[in-house]
Motif scaffolding. Sequence first.
Motif, PDB file in Angstrom:
ATOM      1  N   ASN A  84       0.814  -1.219   0.000  1.00 15.28           N
ATOM      2  CA  ASN A  84       0.000   0.000   0.000  1.00 15.28           C
ATOM      3  C   ASN A  84       0.844   1.264   0.000  1.00 15.28           C
ATOM      4  O   ASN A  84       0.316   2.364   0.157  1.00 15.28           O
ATOM      5  CB  ASN A  84      -0.960   0.014   1.198  1.00 15.28           C
ATOM      6  N   HIS A  85       2.153   1.119  -0.181  1.00 15.36           N
ATOM      7  CA  HIS A  85       3.048   2.275  -0.314  1.00 15.36           C
ATOM      8  C   HIS A  85       3.968   2.028  -1.499  1.00 15.36           C
ATOM      9  O   HIS A  85       5.157   1.764  -1.333  1.00 15.36           O
ATOM     10  CB  HIS A  85       3.861   2.493   0.964  1.00 15.36           C
ATOM     11  N   GLU A  86       3.405   2.116  -2.684  1.00 13.41           N
ATOM     12  CA  GLU A  86       4.164   1.831  -3.894  1.00 13.41           C
ATOM     13  C   GLU A  86       4.121   3.014  -4.863  1.00 13.41           C
ATOM     14  O   GLU A  86       3.266   3.892  -4.747  1.00 13.41           O
ATOM     15  CB  GLU A  86       3.590   0.597  -4.613  1.00 13.41           C
ATOM     16  N   ALA A  87       5.051   3.015  -5.814  1.00 14.94           N
ATOM     17  CA  ALA A  87       4.976   3.944  -6.936  1.00 14.94           C
ATOM     18  C   ALA A  87       3.933   3.380  -7.904  1.00 14.94           C
ATOM     19  O   ALA A  87       4.253   2.675  -8.857  1.00 14.94           O
ATOM     20  CB  ALA A  87       6.338   4.074  -7.610  1.00 14.94           C
ATOM     21  N   SER A  88       2.678   3.679  -7.628  1.00 15.18           N
ATOM     22  CA  SER A  88       1.573   3.007  -8.320  1.00 15.18           C
ATOM     23  C   SER A  88       1.557   3.289  -9.815  1.00 15.18           C
ATOM     24  O   SER A  88       1.101   2.447 -10.600  1.00 15.18           O
ATOM     25  CB  SER A  88       0.238   3.420  -7.692  1.00 15.18           C
ATOM     26  N   ASN A  89       2.049   4.459 -10.237  1.00 15.58           N
ATOM     27  CA  ASN A  89       2.068   4.758 -11.669  1.00 15.58           C
ATOM     28  C   ASN A  89       2.985   3.788 -12.417  1.00 15.58           C
ATOM     29  O   ASN A  89       2.665   3.321 -13.504  1.00 15.58           O
ATOM     30  CB  ASN A  89       2.512   6.191 -11.915  1.00 15.58           C
ATOM     31  N   TYR A  90       4.124   3.450 -11.815  1.00 15.30           N
ATOM     32  CA  TYR A  90       5.058   2.525 -12.461  1.00 15.30           C
ATOM     33  C   TYR A  90       4.524   1.093 -12.440  1.00 15.30           C
ATOM     34  O   TYR A  90       4.542   0.398 -13.459  1.00 15.30           O
ATOM     35  CB  TYR A  90       6.419   2.610 -11.763  1.00 15.30           C
ATOM     36  N   LEU A  91       4.033   0.661 -11.292  1.00 14.55           N
ATOM     37  CA  LEU A  91       3.543  -0.710 -11.202  1.00 14.55           C
ATOM     38  C   LEU A  91       2.324  -0.940 -12.092  1.00 14.55           C
ATOM     39  O   LEU A  91       2.122  -2.050 -12.588  1.00 14.55           O
ATOM     40  CB  LEU A  91       3.234  -1.084  -9.751  1.00 14.55           C
ATOM     41  N   TRP A  92       1.506   0.105 -12.295  1.00 12.73           N
ATOM     42  CA  TRP A  92       0.350  -0.072 -13.175  1.00 12.73           C
ATOM     43  C   TRP A  92       0.791  -0.346 -14.613  1.00 12.73           C
ATOM     44  O   TRP A  92       0.123  -1.066 -15.361  1.00 12.73           O
ATOM     45  CB  TRP A  92      -0.555   1.145 -13.129  1.00 12.73           C
ATOM     46  N   GLU A  93       1.937   0.191 -15.011  1.00 11.87           N
ATOM     47  CA  GLU A  93       2.481  -0.102 -16.341  1.00 11.87           C
ATOM     48  C   GLU A  93       2.794  -1.583 -16.488  1.00 11.87           C
ATOM     49  O   GLU A  93       2.878  -2.098 -17.610  1.00 11.87           O
ATOM     50  CB  GLU A  93       3.760   0.707 -16.579  1.00 11.87           C
ATOM     51  N   LEU A  94       2.974  -2.269 -15.374  1.00 14.21           N
ATOM     52  CA  LEU A  94       3.318  -3.693 -15.356  1.00 14.21           C
ATOM     53  C   LEU A  94       2.189  -4.488 -14.702  1.00 14.21           C
ATOM     54  O   LEU A  94       2.437  -5.374 -13.889  1.00 14.21           O
ATOM     55  CB  LEU A  94       4.632  -3.901 -14.608  1.00 14.21           C
ATOM     56  N   TYR A  95       0.962  -4.160 -15.064  1.00 12.77           N
ATOM     57  CA  TYR A  95      -0.206  -4.792 -14.443  1.00 12.77           C
ATOM     58  C   TYR A  95      -0.102  -6.316 -14.449  1.00 12.77           C
ATOM     59  O   TYR A  95      -0.442  -6.982 -13.464  1.00 12.77           O
ATOM     60  CB  TYR A  95      -1.485  -4.358 -15.168  1.00 12.77           C
TER      61      TYR A  95
END
Length: 308
Positions: A84-95
């Motif tokens: 719940n503390h991630e760089a969500s924009n980057y991880l979403w690129e790698l769904y």
Amino acid sequence: MKIAIEGCCHNQLELIYKTIDYIEKEKNIKIDLLLICGDVQTIRNRTDLDSTSMPDHYKEMGTFYKYYSGELKAPIPTIFIGGNHEASNYLWELYYGGWVCENVYYLGCSGVVNFGGLRIGGLSGIYKQRDYGLGHFETFPYTNDTIRSIYHVRRYEMFKLNMIRQPIDIFLSHDWPENITRFGDEKRLKRIKQGLAPDIERVRLGNPYCELLLYKIKPRYWFAAHLHVKFAALIPHDGSYTRFLSLDKCLPGREFLQVLDFPEANGPLELSYDEEWLAITKATHQFFSVTYKQASLPTESQMQEYVY
């Protein structure tokens, strides 16, 4: 094969690798794989930092950018899930999962891979009932609300994981399956983490759908983090057990790392895609939603012919 399990990383990737190096030299062993149970914080730049949900005084660049740029290289293969503390924009690129840098692999919002002859599955994020039935509607730039909702577990991810039929050796989640505390030293847990006691007694600690998944897929091991405490449990099934272990965050004097031996894992020490999971992903893609409303999901029996 020896595997190191890390609780919450909290932007301390370099320190974790140094700890592993120390353990290897001290114990004269070779660790083959690192598993991280969330909050890695794969921050490459300021935009990534601004896409991470945390108070401003915790926002630091950390050391991941060194691995991303190639200044440093992860010394051992590493697999992680999101917290719940991630760089969500980057991880979403790698769904669907992928390499965040050399030698460090993200399992995706949900996923299964193979390494060394073991099947390793995982679920990213934490559970919030109000967002569970929604689609993956969040878009960049995030608002004060969506920067949090983006890491909340969705029914669609659980739907895919519940399609698994072949045995899972290791499963990773960030928060705990609900009711897991009754299979371990619950009294000690309440004593050392007094703030958890009310949720434990009200049966509100953890993810209830992970509890259902635990009894459905019956992995040999289930590793978690999030609550910043070491806790072990043994969950019985018919003819087998699941060994549960949650670990602390990476800080001095905390129990944040555990090394386990898997002598039966004698396959190639390299990551490969899992055929069953690829089939599940392909069959369920038609129900993937990037809008607020999640498309209606069929029953598992209705999906069997598409997967198997």
